[in-house]
Write a protein that holds these residues in place. Structure first.
Motif, PDB file in Angstrom:
ATOM      1  N   HIS A   9       9.501  -8.793  -0.140  1.00 26.74           N
ATOM      2  CA  HIS A   9       8.706  -7.572   0.018  1.00 26.74           C
ATOM      3  C   HIS A   9       8.528  -6.858  -1.315  1.00 26.74           C
ATOM      4  O   HIS A   9       9.354  -6.982  -2.222  1.00 26.74           O
ATOM      5  CB  HIS A   9       9.381  -6.602   1.001  1.00 26.74           C
ATOM      6  N   TYR A  10       7.430  -6.083  -1.373  1.00 26.62           N
ATOM      7  CA  TYR A  10       7.170  -5.193  -2.501  1.00 26.62           C
ATOM      8  C   TYR A  10       6.290  -4.059  -1.981  1.00 26.62           C
ATOM      9  O   TYR A  10       5.342  -4.326  -1.238  1.00 26.62           O
ATOM     10  CB  TYR A  10       6.444  -5.928  -3.630  1.00 26.62           C
ATOM     11  N   GLY A  53       5.711 -21.166  -6.618  1.00 22.11           N
ATOM     12  CA  GLY A  53       4.916 -20.399  -5.664  1.00 22.11           C
ATOM     13  C   GLY A  53       5.450 -18.992  -5.474  1.00 22.11           C
ATOM     14  O   GLY A  53       4.684 -18.029  -5.358  1.00 22.11           O
ATOM     15  N   LEU A  54       6.760 -18.870  -5.430  1.00 23.00           N
ATOM     16  CA  LEU A  54       7.377 -17.549  -5.292  1.00 23.00           C
ATOM     17  C   LEU A  54       7.091 -16.688  -6.516  1.00 23.00           C
ATOM     18  O   LEU A  54       6.767 -15.492  -6.392  1.00 23.00           O
ATOM     19  CB  LEU A  54       8.885 -17.700  -5.086  1.00 23.00           C
ATOM     20  N   SER A  56       4.540 -16.937  -8.499  1.00 21.97           N
ATOM     21  CA  SER A  56       3.126 -16.578  -8.449  1.00 21.97           C
ATOM     22  C   SER A  56       2.908 -15.367  -7.549  1.00 21.97           C
ATOM     23  O   SER A  56       2.138 -14.452  -7.882  1.00 21.97           O
ATOM     24  CB  SER A  56       2.309 -17.774  -7.949  1.00 21.97           C
ATOM     25  N   TRP A  57       3.601 -15.343  -6.406  1.00 24.71           N
ATOM     26  CA  TRP A  57       3.518 -14.178  -5.504  1.00 24.71           C
ATOM     27  C   TRP A  57       4.053 -12.933  -6.191  1.00 24.71           C
ATOM     28  O   TRP A  57       3.453 -11.853  -6.096  1.00 24.71           O
ATOM     29  CB  TRP A  57       4.292 -14.472  -4.217  1.00 24.71           C
ATOM     30  N   CYS A  58       5.168 -13.062  -6.889  1.00 22.81           N
ATOM     31  CA  CYS A  58       5.758 -11.926  -7.590  1.00 22.81           C
ATOM     32  C   CYS A  58       4.783 -11.350  -8.612  1.00 22.81           C
ATOM     33  O   CYS A  58       4.596 -10.125  -8.705  1.00 22.81           O
ATOM     34  CB  CYS A  58       7.054 -12.343  -8.302  1.00 22.81           C
ATOM     35  N   ARG A  60       1.600 -11.501  -8.599  1.00 25.53           N
ATOM     36  CA  ARG A  60       0.430 -10.913  -7.945  1.00 25.53           C
ATOM     37  C   ARG A  60       0.749  -9.531  -7.363  1.00 25.53           C
ATOM     38  O   ARG A  60       0.005  -8.566  -7.587  1.00 25.53           O
ATOM     39  CB  ARG A  60      -0.061 -11.850  -6.840  1.00 25.53           C
ATOM     40  N   VAL A  61       1.848  -9.423  -6.621  1.00 22.82           N
ATOM     41  CA  VAL A  61       2.112  -8.160  -5.933  1.00 22.82           C
ATOM     42  C   VAL A  61       2.564  -7.062  -6.888  1.00 22.82           C
ATOM     43  O   VAL A  61       2.387  -5.871  -6.609  1.00 22.82           O
ATOM     44  CB  VAL A  61       3.151  -8.330  -4.804  1.00 22.82           C
TER      45      VAL A  61
END
Length: 218
Positions: A9-10, A53-54, A56-58, A60-61
């Motif tokens: 979460h963020y 992938g994780l 990349s999510w970090c 982005r958010v």
């Protein structure tokens, strides 16, 4: 490299200073009695994703700003190779983009055991909160679930950020729990005091909201 993730979460604002990314790893061999995150205990290959992938999510958010990353679980040190790879990826991101965020990690293992088996991983952290959760020892300091848990700084960045919080009383922080929605699920994030979750469930039921399943009572 793959890593088993329960959720991420963020922004998270109750597990360390500032606006943070929270990452909960899936799988825990300890199973502390009274744990509020029992949904993270089971080993589940279906929860695996790549570290790339994780990250990349970090990226982005947290594009608008980030003060830190908090890694919890589950038990992060039950996935030592994946945890180490994740920390390497976070360090790469921090250095590549000249970010100034810290990395805090929780563990239910005693500090001496972690220092003996995983000293190289600890060296990649800025701060560590070790030791098992003990329900009979109520929390008395910020971000810790029971009184036996200490806040250990692991780097110069960690000392600069966390030394002021090491003995800060629990009631010095006005907010202990935050709520996030994910489809049909409600996530409560933070370190509740004894009885907080039961009181919350009771208040929700009085308003017509019934929980079919809760992570603190499996």
């Amino acid at each position: 490299m793959k890593i088993a993730i329960n959720k991420a979460h963020y922004p998270v604002t109750v597990l360390g200073p500032g606006k943070r990314i929270g990452i909960w790893l899936q799988g825990c061999s300890i199973g502390c009695k009274g744990c509020v995150s029992q949904d993270t205990w089971a080993t589940d290959p279906g929860k695996q994703m790549t570290v790339a992938g994780l990250l990349s999510w970090c990226r982005r958010v947290a594009a608008a700003g980030l003060d830190g990353v908090t890694i919890s679980g589950g038990e992060p040190f039950d996935q030592p190779a994946a945890l180490s790879a994740l920390l390497d990826a976070l360090h790469f991101w921090r250095e590549q983009e000249q970010r100034d965020f810290d990395i805090l990690c929780y563990s239910g293992y005693p500090l001496p055991a972690l220092q003996k088996k995983h000293s190289k991983i600890i060296d990649k952290l800025d701060a560590l909160i070790p030791e098992p959760y003990i329900a009979s020892q109520p929390p008395d300091r910020v971000w810790r679930g029971s009184a036996n848990q200490a806040l250990i700084t692991c780097s110069e960045r960690g000392k600069a950020i966390y030394d002021a919080y090491a003995e800060l009383p629990l009631d010095s922080q006005p907010k202990r729990i935050q709520t996030m929605l994910d489809g049909q699920r409600i996530w409560y994030i933070g370190i509740p005091a004894r009885g907080d979750m039961e009181a919350l469930a009771s208040q929700c039921e009085e308003r017509g909201l019934h929980f079919d399943q809760v992570s603190w009572r499996q």
